[in-house]
Design an enzyme around this catalytic site. Structure first.
Site, PDB file in Angstrom:
ATOM      1  N   HIS A 137       0.838  -1.195   0.000  1.00 33.50           N
ATOM      2  CA  HIS A 137       0.000   0.000   0.000  1.00 33.50           C
ATOM      3  C   HIS A 137       0.876   1.249   0.000  1.00 33.50           C
ATOM      4  O   HIS A 137       2.023   1.227   0.461  1.00 33.50           O
ATOM      5  CB  HIS A 137      -0.886   0.027   1.246  1.00 33.50           C
ATOM      6  CG  HIS A 137      -1.828  -1.135   1.351  1.00 33.50           C
ATOM      7  ND1 HIS A 137      -2.812  -1.375   0.414  1.00 33.50           N
ATOM      8  CD2 HIS A 137      -1.929  -2.127   2.269  1.00 33.50           C
ATOM      9  CE1 HIS A 137      -3.488  -2.466   0.762  1.00 33.50           C
ATOM     10  NE2 HIS A 137      -2.966  -2.937   1.878  1.00 33.50           N
TER      11      HIS A 137
ATOM     12  N   CYS B 197      -0.319   2.285  -4.363  1.00 34.89           N
ATOM     13  CA  CYS B 197      -1.105   3.465  -4.706  1.00 34.89           C
ATOM     14  C   CYS B 197      -0.221   4.704  -4.607  1.00 34.89           C
ATOM     15  O   CYS B 197       0.607   4.820  -3.709  1.00 34.89           O
ATOM     16  CB  CYS B 197      -2.291   3.606  -3.758  1.00 34.89           C
ATOM     17  SG  CYS B 197      -3.572   2.363  -3.968  1.00 34.89           S
TER      18      CYS B 197
END
Length: 447
Positions: free
Chosen positions: A152, A194
């Protein structure tokens, strides 16, 4: 921070390198390959990150880079997970082969931290003594280094399962330090997260022999793919499976970094694959970083069949998994339980959004400024010291950032406030007031 003790390159190579048959494996000219692979999450719903990392290991292992010069960091909570229908096996695509077998697990569980990663990358063997395998990237001035990170991310950071977050400034400072200390000839970095473009945008120089590609630009999500009904989770990430499936089938002795970048960019139609740093390195062949056994045409792997990627933005993975489970449910009781889980997830997300909004309201000077902070995104983070301080305080006092993607999606407000020169103390005091409530403490414990 641990004191850095410098060892000579020759001693480190003796400690971690082993000779190879030159007829089997072709090194970069006058140097050797080093690889570090990191999966920065844990938990079954994050299955795809460790599956990607295991697949990356299989590529460099198959291509002849010895385990002595490969470092793998992964939490290692999947193979024997109670939710795993095939104990001891991890796959990276539907009906795929086992990518877990033989993986070197140098650093697992609580050893997978950003500080350990930085120490390993920079060859700080003293700092890693007594931790995990103790292996580090003991590279020298003629060597090539390949870094693959999967997890992430948010503006200017990527998450780890333990020990906080890796900030873009710390990563780029480490790369520049390695260059100045002649710890590599060339370095290539593939980052899946991301907003992963924010790890290099305006930070990675073009004159230090470093080339990076990312799954997304500085403002968008990366995407999960390959939902598996039996395992009830996603098996891979679009960018990662695209570059790895390309490496599986191409002749890496002739296939260049730029050719791989272009095909991954074309086929990753869910986000904008980016490149940074020394773009002239694109003319180098992939085997100079990922290794190559120089397979004959008969040995070359067959192209992967086209399989629907079933891609979803990374922040939507928990809800998408529940939706798949709801569709496959066979009883009213089971459906009711899943609907309750979905409602709870939505409630938790609403709590995160409301908490962040309250922090912004308290920390800013006016409702107009608060609205601007929440409703816009700055395209460039410059106030790194401010941002690093408030993100750490937010993670310590409000919501964990280590394994959950949704709180990461709100960190842009701290970028905005730092760029508008909102004082750090005002933001941290606002967090203490809002997140000191029973509700926020409850949230931190379960989300």
């Amino acid at each position: 921070m641990a004191t850095i003790i410098l060892f000579s390159f020759s001693l480190l190579v003796c400690a971690f390198a082993s000779p190879l048959d030159p007829e089997v494996y072709a090194e970069p000219s006058s140097g050797v390959n080093w690889v570090i692979i990191v999966a920065g999450s844990n938990g079954w719903y994050n299955y795809r990150h460790q599956a990607d990392a295991c697949h990356a290991y299989q590529i460099v292992h198959k291509n002849g880079i010895p385990d002595e010069r490969v470092v793998v960091m992964m939490y290692d909570d999947l193979a024997q997970n109670p939710q795993n229908p095939t104990p001891g096996i991890i796959i990276n695509r539907p009906n795929g082969t086992d990518v877990y077998h033989g993986v070197v697990k140098d650093y697992t569980a609580e050893d997978v931290t950003p500080q350990n990663f930085l120490n390993i990358l920079q060859g700080n063997a003293a700092a890693m003594s007594g931790i995990g395998s103790g292996k580090v990237i003991a590279s020298g001035p003629n060597d090539h280094v390949f870094v693959n990170f999967v997890d992430h991310g948010a503006p200017g950071i990527v998450a780890f399962p333990a020990g906080g977050e890796l900030h873009a400034t710390d990563l780029n400072n480490a790369i520049q330090s390695m260059y100045q200390q002649q710890k590599y000839a060339k370095i290539t970095l593939y980052f899946e997260a991301c907003e992963s473009g924010s790890m290099f945008e305006n930070l990675l120089p073009s004159n230090i022999n470093a080339f990076a590609t990312t799954a997304a630009n500085a403002e968008e999500s990366s995407y999960a793919c390959y939902f598996d009904a039996e395992r009830e989770t996603y098996l891979g990430d679009v960018y990662s499976v695209k570059w790895m499936e390309d490496s599986d089938v191409e002749d890496l002795t002739t296939w260049t970094l730029q050719q791989q970048f272009q095909i991954v960019k074309q086929e990753t139609n869910t986000s904008h694959v980016m490149e940074y740093g020394d773009l002239s390195m694109g003319s180098l062949v992939v085997d100079e970083f990922q290794g190559s056994q120089n397979p004959s045409p008969k040995q070359k792997a067959k192209p992967y069949p086209r399989v629907p990627l079933d891609a979803v933005p990374a922040p939507d993975v928990p809800m998408a998994i529940l939706q798949h489970r709801l569709t496959a449910s066979k009883s009213t009781k089971e459906r009711q339980g899943i609907v309750q889980e979905m409602s709870k997830l939505l409630e938790l997300r609403s709590m995160v959004t409301d908490t962040v909004r309250k922090i912004v309201d308290l920390a800013t000077d006016s409702s107009a400024q608060a609205d601007r902070i929440v409703n816009t995104k700055k395209t460039k983070l410059q106030s790194h010291y401010c941002y690093k301080a408030v993100v750490r305080h937010f993670a310590d006092n409000c919501f964990s950032l280590n394994t959950n993607d949704y709180p990461l999606r709100h960190l842009y407000v701290f970028v905005n406030m730092c760029e508008e020169r909102v004082p750090v103390v005002r933001m941290t005091e606002a967090m203490d007031r809002v997140c000191g409530t029973q509700l926020a403490k409850f949230m931190k414990g379960i989300y």
